[in-house]
Design a protein around this motif. Structure first.
Motif, mmCIF file in Angstrom:
data_model
loop_
_atom_site.group_PDB
_atom_site.id
_atom_site.type_symbol
_atom_site.label_atom_id
_atom_site.label_comp_id
_atom_site.label_asym_id
_atom_site.label_seq_id
_atom_site.Cartn_x
_atom_site.Cartn_y
_atom_site.Cartn_z
ATOM 1 N N THR A 144 -38.477 3.084 -15.879
ATOM 2 C CA THR A 144 -39.276 2.479 -14.815
ATOM 3 C C THR A 144 -38.384 2.018 -13.670
ATOM 4 O OG1 THR A 144 -40.857 1.650 -16.458
ATOM 5 C CG2 THR A 144 -40.998 0.724 -14.255
ATOM 6 N N SER A 145 -38.768 2.372 -12.463
ATOM 7 C CA SER A 145 -38.078 1.893 -11.263
ATOM 8 C C SER A 145 -39.115 1.600 -10.191
ATOM 9 C CB SER A 145 -37.082 2.936 -10.745
ATOM 10 O OG SER A 145 -36.598 2.568 -9.460
ATOM 11 N N LEU A 146 -38.916 0.492 -9.488
ATOM 12 C CA LEU A 146 -39.807 0.112 -8.391
ATOM 13 C C LEU A 146 -39.207 0.433 -7.033
ATOM 14 C CD1 LEU A 146 -40.949 -3.397 -9.690
ATOM 15 C CD2 LEU A 146 -42.083 -1.189 -10.031
ATOM 16 N N LEU B 117 -20.716 10.709 -22.250
ATOM 17 C CA LEU B 117 -22.131 10.359 -22.229
ATOM 18 C C LEU B 117 -22.938 11.365 -23.036
ATOM 19 C CD1 LEU B 117 -22.592 9.501 -18.433
ATOM 20 C CD2 LEU B 117 -22.238 7.899 -20.324
ATOM 21 N N PRO B 118 -23.919 10.918 -23.794
ATOM 22 C CA PRO B 118 -24.759 11.860 -24.547
ATOM 23 C C PRO B 118 -25.594 12.718 -23.611
ATOM 24 C CG PRO B 118 -25.662 9.639 -24.660
ATOM 25 C CD PRO B 118 -24.319 9.506 -24.012
ATOM 26 N N GLU B 119 -25.855 13.953 -24.042
ATOM 27 C CA GLU B 119 -26.667 14.852 -23.242
ATOM 28 C C GLU B 119 -28.104 14.808 -23.732
ATOM 29 O OE1 GLU B 119 -26.241 19.377 -21.488
ATOM 30 O OE2 GLU B 119 -24.519 18.238 -22.262
ATOM 31 N N LEU B 120 -29.038 14.736 -22.788
ATOM 32 C CA LEU B 120 -30.452 14.652 -23.111
ATOM 33 C C LEU B 120 -31.111 15.995 -22.838
ATOM 34 C CD1 LEU B 120 -31.226 11.224 -21.397
ATOM 35 C CD2 LEU B 120 -30.478 11.627 -23.742
ATOM 36 N N ASP B 121 -31.989 16.430 -23.733
ATOM 37 C CA ASP B 121 -32.649 17.712 -23.501
ATOM 38 C C ASP B 121 -34.001 17.510 -22.823
ATOM 39 O OD1 ASP B 121 -34.585 17.119 -25.503
ATOM 40 O OD2 ASP B 121 -33.368 18.061 -27.048
ATOM 41 N N ILE B 122 -34.557 18.603 -22.339
ATOM 42 C CA ILE B 122 -35.799 18.538 -21.579
ATOM 43 C C ILE B 122 -36.945 18.014 -22.434
ATOM 44 C CG2 ILE B 122 -37.548 19.931 -20.405
ATOM 45 C CD1 ILE B 122 -35.332 21.604 -19.223
ATOM 46 N N ASP B 123 -37.004 18.422 -23.695
ATOM 47 C CA ASP B 123 -38.082 17.949 -24.571
ATOM 48 C C ASP B 123 -38.069 16.428 -24.688
ATOM 49 O OD1 ASP B 123 -39.134 20.444 -25.096
ATOM 50 O OD2 ASP B 123 -37.892 20.770 -26.871
ATOM 51 N N HIS B 124 -36.870 15.859 -24.823
ATOM 52 C CA HIS B 124 -36.754 14.397 -24.902
ATOM 53 C C HIS B 124 -37.256 13.745 -23.615
ATOM 54 C CE1 HIS B 124 -35.050 10.427 -25.744
ATOM 55 N NE2 HIS B 124 -34.552 10.460 -24.512
ATOM 56 N N ILE B 125 -36.856 14.299 -22.478
ATOM 57 C CA ILE B 125 -37.280 13.744 -21.187
ATOM 58 C C ILE B 125 -38.795 13.821 -21.034
ATOM 59 C CG2 ILE B 125 -37.172 14.045 -18.687
ATOM 60 C CD1 ILE B 125 -34.625 12.854 -19.873
ATOM 61 N N LEU B 126 -39.385 14.962 -21.384
ATOM 62 C CA LEU B 126 -40.835 15.116 -21.247
ATOM 63 C C LEU B 126 -41.585 14.168 -22.173
ATOM 64 C CD1 LEU B 126 -42.572 17.083 -19.456
ATOM 65 C CD2 LEU B 126 -40.096 17.520 -19.472
ATOM 66 N N THR B 127 -41.056 13.941 -23.363
ATOM 67 C CA THR B 127 -41.685 12.981 -24.283
ATOM 68 C C THR B 127 -41.691 11.583 -23.676
ATOM 69 O OG1 THR B 127 -41.044 14.247 -26.241
ATOM 70 C CG2 THR B 127 -41.545 11.921 -26.564
ATOM 71 N N GLU B 128 -40.562 11.192 -23.094
ATOM 72 C CA GLU B 128 -40.469 9.868 -22.478
ATOM 73 C C GLU B 128 -41.399 9.746 -21.276
ATOM 74 O OE1 GLU B 128 -38.813 7.167 -23.550
ATOM 75 O OE2 GLU B 128 -38.375 8.353 -25.331
ATOM 76 N N LEU B 129 -41.483 10.805 -20.481
ATOM 77 C CA LEU B 129 -42.376 10.768 -19.321
ATOM 78 C C LEU B 129 -43.838 10.668 -19.757
ATOM 79 C CD1 LEU B 129 -40.752 13.461 -16.985
ATOM 80 C CD2 LEU B 129 -40.640 10.983 -16.742
ATOM 81 N N LYS B 130 -44.212 11.412 -20.780
ATOM 82 C CA LYS B 130 -45.600 11.396 -21.241
ATOM 83 C C LYS B 130 -45.985 10.033 -21.810
ATOM 84 C CE LYS B 130 -45.855 16.357 -22.110
ATOM 85 N NZ LYS B 130 -45.840 17.450 -23.113
ATOM 86 N N ARG C 228 -45.184 7.365 -20.569
ATOM 87 C CA ARG C 228 -45.397 6.488 -19.416
ATOM 88 C C ARG C 228 -46.482 7.009 -18.472
ATOM 89 N NH1 ARG C 228 -40.429 6.362 -21.394
ATOM 90 N NH2 ARG C 228 -39.269 4.398 -21.384
ATOM 91 N N LYS C 229 -47.092 8.149 -18.823
ATOM 92 C CA LYS C 229 -48.148 8.703 -17.985
ATOM 93 C C LYS C 229 -49.276 7.688 -17.854
ATOM 94 C CE LYS C 229 -50.090 12.015 -15.607
ATOM 95 N NZ LYS C 229 -50.692 13.216 -16.177
ATOM 96 N N GLY C 230 -49.731 7.460 -16.652
ATOM 97 C CA GLY C 230 -50.746 6.452 -16.413
ATOM 98 C C GLY C 230 -50.150 5.172 -15.868
#
Length: 231
Positions: free
Chosen positions: A8-10, A47-60, A62-64
């Motif tokens: 989250t960022s404002l 730094l650990p590398e993050l995959d797209i599936d992880h990013i999409l899970t986190e975004l979903k 927060r959807k809404g």
């Protein structure tokens, strides 16, 4: 390579609550850079590398709640295939607006993203006067090409971090011809309180009144709104 995620960022996407995705690696070497963990190869590999599936899970998750996504770095456009794959999935699976933060050095990549409707807003950093770009391992001709591709195609802002070593009235004057067409020019106050890429250079620090003078200076020369940040 995706090296960071902030849920989250404002402040990173004007007018929106956003999630922020950090890409590692950068082709510039700005002495005032505060994201050195994302720039220096020896730090980046820790730094650990993050995959797209992880990013999409986190975004979903927060959807809404979030209303946009910011892609930043480092320099995201250095990883064009991964960047495109991520943006395609964000658009297909969440249909959220995307802001791209870039140094503008990869015009071909940015042009392809615009043509594919994968970005909705772009922030382009102006580091110093065009003739001084070699000091940061940059080529302003590339930034000029990016600007010509972006104008009239997608809303964009120009960001200037007011570092005394690199930005004065002289440098701003040299940058004025390249500011037309932007949604705004944002002047950011440099806060010299983090570990820096090159601590041997005395970068200096401007106060709030200095930034107000820069704002007035630009307002007298361009027909683009000028805003101050971190003042």
């Amino acid at each position: 390579m995706i090296k960071g995620f902030r849920g989250t960022s404002l402040v990173d996407y004007p007018g929106k609550i956003s999630a922020v995705i950090f890409f590692g690696g950068c082709n510039f070497r700005c002495p005032f850079c505060y994201n050195i963990d994302l720039v220096l190869p020896e730090r980046l590999k820790e730094l650990p590398e993050l995959d797209i599936d992880h990013i999409l899970t986190e975004l979903k998750r927060r959807k809404g709640f979030i209303s946009g996504v910011v892609i930043t770095g480092g320099e995201p456009t250095l990883h064009s295939r991964l960047l495109r794959a991520l943006l395609e999935r964000i658009k297909a699976e969440l249909n959220l607006p995307v802001k791209l933060d870039t140094n503008g050095s990869q015009p071909e990549v940015i042009n392809s993203l615009i043509k594919e409707n994968l970005v909705d807003f772009i922030a382009i950093d102006f580091k110093t006067a065009p003739e001084r770009y070699p000091e940061i391992r940059g080529d302003f001709n590339k930034i000029e090409q990016t600007l010509s591709l972006v104008r009239g195609q997608v809303p964009f802002e120009i960001r200037i971090t007011a570092v005394p070593y690199f930005i004065s009235f002289k440098e701003l004057e040299a940058l004025v011809p390249f500011m037309h067409g932007a949604e705004r020019v944002a002047i950011q106050r440099f806060m010299n309180e983090y570990e820096r890429l090159n601590p041997e250079i005395d970068l200096g620090v401007y106060g709030p009144e200095d930034l107000k003078e820069f704002k007035s200076f630009l307002e007298g020369k361009i027909d683009v709104p000028v805003v101050l940040r971190n003042v």
